[in-house]
Design a protein around this motif. Structure first.
Motif, short mmCIF file in Angstrom:
data_model
loop_
_atom_site.label_atom_id
_atom_site.label_comp_id
_atom_site.label_asym_id
_atom_site.label_seq_id
_atom_site.Cartn_x
_atom_site.Cartn_y
_atom_site.Cartn_z
N GLN A 5 0.82 -1.21 0.00
CA GLN A 5 0.00 0.00 0.00
C GLN A 5 0.86 1.26 0.00
O GLN A 5 0.52 2.25 -0.66
N ALA A 6 1.97 1.23 0.71
CA ALA A 6 2.88 2.38 0.69
C ALA A 6 3.40 2.62 -0.72
O ALA A 6 3.49 3.78 -1.17
N PHE A 7 3.74 1.55 -1.43
CA PHE A 7 4.19 1.68 -2.81
C PHE A 7 3.07 2.24 -3.69
O PHE A 7 3.30 3.15 -4.50
N ILE A 8 1.87 1.73 -3.54
CA ILE A 8 0.73 2.21 -4.33
C ILE A 8 0.50 3.70 -4.06
O ILE A 8 0.28 4.48 -5.01
N GLU A 63 5.08 -7.07 -0.30
CA GLU A 63 5.14 -8.36 0.40
C GLU A 63 5.21 -9.58 -0.51
O GLU A 63 5.96 -10.52 -0.24
N ASP A 64 4.46 -9.60 -1.58
CA ASP A 64 4.40 -10.76 -2.46
C ASP A 64 5.61 -10.74 -3.40
O ASP A 64 5.80 -9.79 -4.16
N ALA A 65 6.41 -11.80 -3.36
CA ALA A 65 7.65 -11.84 -4.14
C ALA A 65 7.40 -11.81 -5.64
O ALA A 65 8.14 -11.15 -6.39
N ASP A 116 -3.20 0.06 -11.15
CA ASP A 116 -4.40 -0.75 -10.88
C ASP A 116 -4.05 -2.23 -10.75
O ASP A 116 -4.63 -2.95 -9.92
N GLY A 117 -3.09 -2.68 -11.56
CA GLY A 117 -2.65 -4.07 -11.46
C GLY A 117 -1.95 -4.37 -10.15
O GLY A 117 -2.16 -5.42 -9.55
N VAL A 118 -1.13 -3.44 -9.68
CA VAL A 118 -0.47 -3.63 -8.39
C VAL A 118 -1.53 -3.68 -7.30
O VAL A 118 -1.49 -4.52 -6.41
N ARG A 119 -2.50 -2.75 -7.36
CA ARG A 119 -3.56 -2.70 -6.37
C ARG A 119 -4.34 -4.02 -6.30
O ARG A 119 -4.66 -4.50 -5.23
N SER A 120 -4.60 -4.60 -7.46
CA SER A 120 -5.37 -5.85 -7.49
C SER A 120 -4.50 -7.07 -7.20
O SER A 120 -5.02 -8.16 -6.97
#
Length: 125
Positions: A5-8, A63-65, A116-120
């Protein structure tokens, strides 16, 4: 707040700055100020060119590699294209950053699709 979320949040702020530079460029073009148009397009490209380097710590917090690797790769592509446009000094190239050849007005640009892709969590690499 999660690292993702910080990245987004950072990307949303960067996106707003990029789009503000693009809107400024188009406004300058509308009034015929080519030098100001060129300067605003250079600002847009400069903002994009630095993303991969400026977001290193934020990307590390994703978090997700698998998502983190896809984000790293996508940021590198965005930034590399922008750096290339600045290196060759092509304002046309700068104006086309973020838009595929078949882009139609009203459709999201590639940076919006990326965010949007990162968010999802479903970013295609």
């Amino acid at each position: 707040m999660t690292g993702t979320q910080a990245f987004i949040d950072w990307m949303e702020a960067r996106y707003a700055a990029v789009m503000a530079a693009e809107r400024q460029a188009l406004a300058e073009l509308d009034v015929g100020d080519i030098a100001a148009y060129n300067a605003a397009m250079k600002e847009k490209a400069t903002l994009l060119a630095g993303m991969d380097r400026e977001a290193v710590e934020l990307v590390a917090g994703v978090e997700d590699a698998v998502l983190r690797d896809a984000v790293t790769h996508a940021l590198h592509r965005f930034s590399n294209s922008a750096r290339n446009s600045l290196r060759i000094g092509s304002v046309f190239y700068m104006s086309a950053l973020l838009y595929p050849d078949d882009h139609k007005p009203g459709e999201p640009d590639n940076l919006r699709l990326f965010i949007d892709g990162v968010r999802s969590g479903r970013l295609e690499d």
